[in-house]
Design a protein around this motif. Structure first.
Motif, mmCIF file in Angstrom:
data_model
loop_
_atom_site.group_PDB
_atom_site.id
_atom_site.type_symbol
_atom_site.label_atom_id
_atom_site.label_comp_id
_atom_site.label_asym_id
_atom_site.label_seq_id
_atom_site.Cartn_x
_atom_site.Cartn_y
_atom_site.Cartn_z
ATOM 1 N N LEU A 287 0.834 -1.197 0.000
ATOM 2 C CA LEU A 287 0.000 0.000 0.000
ATOM 3 C C LEU A 287 0.873 1.252 0.000
ATOM 4 C CD1 LEU A 287 -2.799 1.285 0.150
ATOM 5 C CD2 LEU A 287 -2.690 1.072 2.644
ATOM 6 N N LYS A 288 1.950 1.230 0.794
ATOM 7 C CA LYS A 288 2.865 2.377 0.820
ATOM 8 C C LYS A 288 3.488 2.603 -0.553
ATOM 9 C CE LYS A 288 4.163 2.260 5.726
ATOM 10 N NZ LYS A 288 5.255 1.999 6.694
ATOM 11 N N GLN A 289 3.860 1.500 -1.236
ATOM 12 C CA GLN A 289 4.444 1.609 -2.571
ATOM 13 C C GLN A 289 3.434 2.172 -3.553
ATOM 14 O OE1 GLN A 289 7.591 1.140 -3.403
ATOM 15 N NE2 GLN A 289 7.176 1.667 -5.541
ATOM 16 N N GLN A 290 2.182 1.700 -3.444
ATOM 17 C CA GLN A 290 1.130 2.217 -4.332
ATOM 18 C C GLN A 290 0.872 3.695 -4.082
ATOM 19 O OE1 GLN A 290 -2.051 -0.487 -3.401
ATOM 20 N NE2 GLN A 290 -1.537 -1.900 -5.053
ATOM 21 N N VAL A 291 0.887 4.083 -2.810
ATOM 22 C CA VAL A 291 0.696 5.497 -2.469
ATOM 23 C C VAL A 291 1.848 6.337 -3.022
ATOM 24 C CG1 VAL A 291 0.629 7.155 -0.567
ATOM 25 C CG2 VAL A 291 -0.707 5.046 -0.420
ATOM 26 N N LEU A 292 3.085 5.809 -2.907
ATOM 27 C CA LEU A 292 4.249 6.521 -3.440
ATOM 28 C C LEU A 292 4.151 6.687 -4.955
ATOM 29 C CD1 LEU A 292 7.041 7.779 -2.998
ATOM 30 C CD2 LEU A 292 8.026 5.469 -3.175
ATOM 31 N N GLU A 293 3.783 5.603 -5.661
ATOM 32 C CA GLU A 293 3.640 5.669 -7.114
ATOM 33 C C GLU A 293 2.529 6.639 -7.510
ATOM 34 O OE1 GLU A 293 2.979 1.660 -8.266
ATOM 35 O OE2 GLU A 293 5.056 1.040 -7.948
#
Length: 368
Positions: free
Chosen positions: A320-326
């Motif tokens: 989820l953190k990676q998706q938020v970053l992207e």
């Protein structure tokens, strides 16, 4: 008709109608009022209801019966009296007020007594109240009571408390050390180790370990052969004398570390073995029993579920953190493109661009 009110004036309040004749209070399931307390006797007390009133009698309970905080053997009950059985409070009343709930079992469809509602204790026993400093001669479990039936109850309560403590959303590493610490609280052991399967190599890797404070030695004090056997077979391993066990004759660590008794249990999630839990002791006078192994298996099952859920939770959290970053990068890129487009389409910028074009054209004519 008189009534008993369990936990009066609290969210856990329950009302029991007392029938003419004998009404019983205790831990056993067939009592009129069932109280699931560790120190409530199976038959703790009974109330005799007659046309002339109600009398309560203590049934030689281990921790006694109290009326208005006074210990009694036999006592006549009056409206508003408070009965104490262990930590449970029951209020005796002759009639109910309009604000009080209907008695349990008052609905017509429940009159056949096929359904019984049992209030749970208002607070769970703390782990330190369920374990003793030293285990019994029969088991390495530090159970507080020597009574076999009470020991069974305490083991279930310990597992319930362990389950509650393992449900907190700890980081995976913190969770593993919490499991190890709980083991040392509950069982008499010298070493404890948790090894988990690496997702890429599919090999067991040491993740958490603990020894008694007075024991010093190498970090790998466990037998690699024992943990590999538990992992590959998926079976729990117990040995009363590891040095004489034919299965581990060529295990250097068993002889080097003088491992006397050990247990090793696979950590299984819903579909696969995700690791192993290993405990041992070095004493010649302490042996593990089947009872100890059964308890360790039950605890390991809880630990495996907690570990699996913790890992999955943190995987999803990282994803989820990676998706938020992207998404943030995309938003920033879109914002920049919009800002550039806004500048380019601005009238001033258009005029400036036209002047620049005219200037380039003039320079071109001069060169010709």
């Amino acid at each position: 008709m008189p009534y008993l009110i369990y936990a009066p004036e609290t969210p856990n309040e329950r009302v029991y109608e007392l029938k003419p004749g004998v009404n019983t209070i205790g831990r056993q399931i067939d009592n009129t009022v069932v109280l699931l307390g560790a120190t409530v006797s199976r038959r703790h007390a009974q109330i005799h209801v007659t046309p002339n009133g109600a009398i309560i009698q203590d049934c030689q309970s281990s921790n006694h019966t109290f009326v208005n905080q006074v210990q009694i053997d036999v006592c006549e009950l009056h409206d508003g009296d408070v009965i104490g059985c262990d930590e449970f409070q029951l209020k005796f009343v002759h009639s109910l007020t309009l604000s009080q709930p209907k008695p349990i079992g008052d609905d017509q469809e429940l009159l056949d007594n096929n359904l019984k509602q049992i209030p749970l204790p208002q607070s769970l026993d703390q782990l330190q109240n369920l374990v003793h400093q030293e285990p019994s001669n029969r088991s390495v479990l530090k159970l507080h009571s020597s009574d076999r039936e009470q020991q069974t109850v305490n083991k279930l309560k310990i597992l319930l408390e362990v389950s509650k403590q393992l449900c907190s959303p700890d980081e995976p590493d913190q969770l593993l050390h919490k499991i190890i610490d709980l083991l040392f609280q509950i069982m008499r052991i010298d070493h404890a180790v948790i090894l988990l399967v690496d997702e890429e190599s599919q090999q067991l890797e040491l993740k958490a370990a603990k020894s008694q404070e007075d024991l010093v030695g190498e970090q790998q004090f466990y037998s690699r052969k024992i943990v590999d056997l538990a992992y590959q077979s998926g079976d729990a391993i117990i040995t009363q004398d590891a040095k004489r066990d034919q299965r581990f004759q060529d295990s250097v660590s068993i002889f080097r570390e003088e491992i006397q008794n050990c247990m090793c249990v696979p950590l299984k999630n819903y579909t696969e073995v995700i690791g192993v839990l290993y405990v041992d002791n070095l004493s010649l006078f302490v042996g593990y029993s089947n009872e100890d192994l059964e308890f360790l298996i039950a605890l390991a099952n809880q630990a495996a579920v907690a570990i699996h859920m913790s890992r999955e939770f943190h995987k999803r959290e990282q994803k989820l953190k990676q998706q938020v970053l992207e998404l943030q990068i995309q938003i920033d890129q879109t914002r920049k493109e919009n800002e550039i487009a806004e500048i380019v389409n601005n009238d001033f910028f258009q005029r400036l661009e036209q002047r620049a074009e005219n200037f380039r054209n003039k320079n071109s004519l001069i060169e010709e």
